[in-house]
Design a protein around this motif. Structure first.
Motif, PDB file in Angstrom:
ATOM      1  N   UNK A   1       0.805  -0.989  -0.036  1.00 23.56           N
ATOM      2  CA  UNK A   1       0.227   0.330   0.100  1.00 23.56           C
ATOM      3  C   UNK A   1       1.149   1.249  -0.040  1.00 23.56           C
ATOM      4  N   UNK A   2       2.350   1.445   0.654  1.00 25.97           N
ATOM      5  CA  UNK A   2       2.999   2.303   0.814  1.00 25.97           C
ATOM      6  C   UNK A   2       3.183   2.238  -0.615  1.00 25.97           C
ATOM      7  N   UNK A  10       0.384  10.454  -3.357  1.00 25.51           N
ATOM      8  CA  UNK A  10      -0.386  10.855  -1.782  1.00 25.51           C
ATOM      9  C   UNK A  10       0.051  10.446  -0.564  1.00 25.51           C
ATOM     10  N   UNK A  11       0.072  10.664   0.276  1.00 30.82           N
ATOM     11  CA  UNK A  11       0.346  10.268   1.910  1.00 30.82           C
ATOM     12  C   UNK A  11      -0.807   8.754   1.969  1.00 30.82           C
ATOM     13  N   UNK A  12      -0.072   7.995   2.216  1.00 24.94           N
ATOM     14  CA  UNK A  12      -0.861   6.567   2.901  1.00 24.94           C
ATOM     15  C   UNK A  12      -1.729   7.168   3.597  1.00 24.94           C
ATOM     16  N   UNK A  13      -2.443   7.861   4.730  1.00 23.71           N
ATOM     17  CA  UNK A  13      -3.409   8.363   4.995  1.00 23.71           C
ATOM     18  C   UNK A  13      -4.807   8.400   3.925  1.00 23.71           C
ATOM     19  N   UNK A  14      -4.064   9.877   3.130  1.00 15.95           N
ATOM     20  CA  UNK A  14      -5.184   9.428   2.209  1.00 15.95           C
ATOM     21  C   UNK A  14      -5.166   8.303   1.649  1.00 15.95           C
ATOM     22  N   UNK A  17      -8.140   6.257   3.398  1.00 19.91           N
ATOM     23  CA  UNK A  17      -8.915   6.946   3.949  1.00 19.91           C
ATOM     24  C   UNK A  17      -9.727   6.372   2.627  1.00 19.91           C
ATOM     25  N   UNK A  18      -9.246   6.674   1.232  1.00 18.66           N
ATOM     26  CA  UNK A  18     -10.761   6.445  -0.028  1.00 18.66           C
ATOM     27  C   UNK A  18     -10.287   4.714  -0.676  1.00 18.66           C
ATOM     28  N   UNK A  19      -9.315   3.754   0.606  1.00 21.54           N
ATOM     29  CA  UNK A  19      -9.673   2.460   0.278  1.00 21.54           C
ATOM     30  C   UNK A  19      -8.419   2.124   1.779  1.00 21.54           C
ATOM     31  N   UNK A  20      -9.862   1.095   2.450  1.00 22.51           N
ATOM     32  CA  UNK A  20      -9.117   1.157   3.613  1.00 22.51           C
ATOM     33  C   UNK A  20      -8.587  -0.119   3.888  1.00 22.51           C
ATOM     34  N   UNK A  21      -9.011  -0.807   3.097  1.00 23.37           N
ATOM     35  CA  UNK A  21      -8.587  -2.099   2.897  1.00 23.37           C
ATOM     36  C   UNK A  21      -7.644  -2.530   1.480  1.00 23.37           C
ATOM     37  N   UNK A  22      -7.214  -3.526   1.578  1.00 20.97           N
ATOM     38  CA  UNK A  22      -6.714  -3.768   0.106  1.00 20.97           C
ATOM     39  C   UNK A  22      -7.797  -4.315  -0.515  1.00 20.97           C
ATOM     40  N   UNK A  23      -8.308  -5.233   0.194  1.00 15.51           N
ATOM     41  CA  UNK A  23      -9.209  -5.913  -0.836  1.00 15.51           C
ATOM     42  C   UNK A  23     -10.407  -4.625  -1.714  1.00 15.51           C
ATOM     43  N   UNK A  24     -10.359  -3.071  -0.226  1.00 19.31           N
ATOM     44  CA  UNK A  24     -11.637  -2.079  -1.345  1.00 19.31           C
ATOM     45  C   UNK A  24     -10.367  -1.389  -2.547  1.00 19.31           C
ATOM     46  N   UNK A  25      -9.422  -1.387  -2.437  1.00 24.07           N
ATOM     47  CA  UNK A  25      -8.080  -0.883  -3.293  1.00 24.07           C
ATOM     48  C   UNK A  25      -8.323  -2.073  -4.444  1.00 24.07           C
ATOM     49  N   UNK A  26      -8.649  -3.363  -4.439  1.00 20.98           N
ATOM     50  CA  UNK A  26      -8.153  -3.947  -5.488  1.00 20.98           C
ATOM     51  C   UNK A  26      -9.662  -4.223  -6.610  1.00 20.98           C
ATOM     52  N   UNK A  27     -10.750  -3.858  -5.779  1.00 20.43           N
ATOM     53  CA  UNK A  27     -13.006  -3.990  -6.160  1.00 20.43           C
ATOM     54  C   UNK A  27     -13.034  -2.251  -6.891  1.00 20.43           C
ATOM     55  N   UNK A  28     -11.758  -1.430  -6.682  1.00 23.59           N
ATOM     56  CA  UNK A  28     -11.768  -0.469  -7.425  1.00 23.59           C
ATOM     57  C   UNK A  28     -11.073  -0.064  -8.323  1.00 23.59           C
ATOM     58  N   UNK A  29      -9.881  -0.741  -8.479  1.00 26.50           N
ATOM     59  CA  UNK A  29      -9.407  -1.081 -10.043  1.00 26.50           C
ATOM     60  C   UNK A  29      -9.363  -1.788 -11.109  1.00 26.50           C
ATOM     61  N   UNK A  30     -10.457  -2.634 -10.523  1.00 26.50           N
ATOM     62  CA  UNK A  30     -10.826  -4.111 -10.945  1.00 26.50           C
ATOM     63  C   UNK A  30     -12.237  -3.202 -11.443  1.00 26.50           C
TER      64      UNK A  30
END
Length: 154
Positions: A1-2, A10-14, A17-30
């Protein structure tokens, strides 16, 4: 994530804030990539004859599949757990293929007896056997064979 946050500038906190989990980031990218594939089909149809648009879209699909190799295990886990709306995104991709096929049929270029599920299954088979980048030449040949096989006999 870093590393992702750093790459995005962007900073890691940002990022969290938008993607609280790895899964939420993977879902958004997908979802974003599926949307790019579906809009890509429409854009190709605006610029190219249907058979050429379909063949170029197959290349887009291949590049999309190639980017999934590193996330494949995570994606499969998310699909199995219901965290990823696979059925919805699959439907979007099938609609894009159907749009390409229908345009080709209207132009008299593509066969009437092949549906989007058939094309999707063939694409999955091709990219299972000929994974990029080590088998890119084979994938290109197989995509050409598929595209030729979709043409209406003369």
């Amino acid at each position: 994530m870093r590393a992702i946050a750093q790459e995005a500038g962007v900073g890691i906190a940002t990022l969290y804030r938008h993607f609280p989990t790895r899964e939420s980031l993977v879902d958004a990218v997908y979802r974003d990539q599926v949307e790019r594939l579906t809009t890509g089909a429409a854009e190709l149809l605006e610029r190219l004859p249907p058979t050429e648009a379909l063949r170029r879209w197959m290349d887009l699909f291949g590049r999309w599949v190639a980017t999934k190799q590193g996330m494949l295990a995570r994606l499969l886990t998310m699909v199995e757990s219901g965290e990823l709306a696979h059925a919805h995104t699959r439907g979007e991709l099938l609609t894009a293929v159907d749009d390409l096929l229908r345009a080709g049929r209207r132009a008299g270029e593509l066969r009437d007896d092949v549906g989007p599920e058939d094309v999707a299954a063939a694409l999955v088979g091709i990219f299972t056997v000929a994974r990029a980048p080590e088998h890119e030449a084979m994938a290109t040949r197989l995509l050409d064979v598929l595209a030729d096989g979709l043409r209406r006999p003369r």
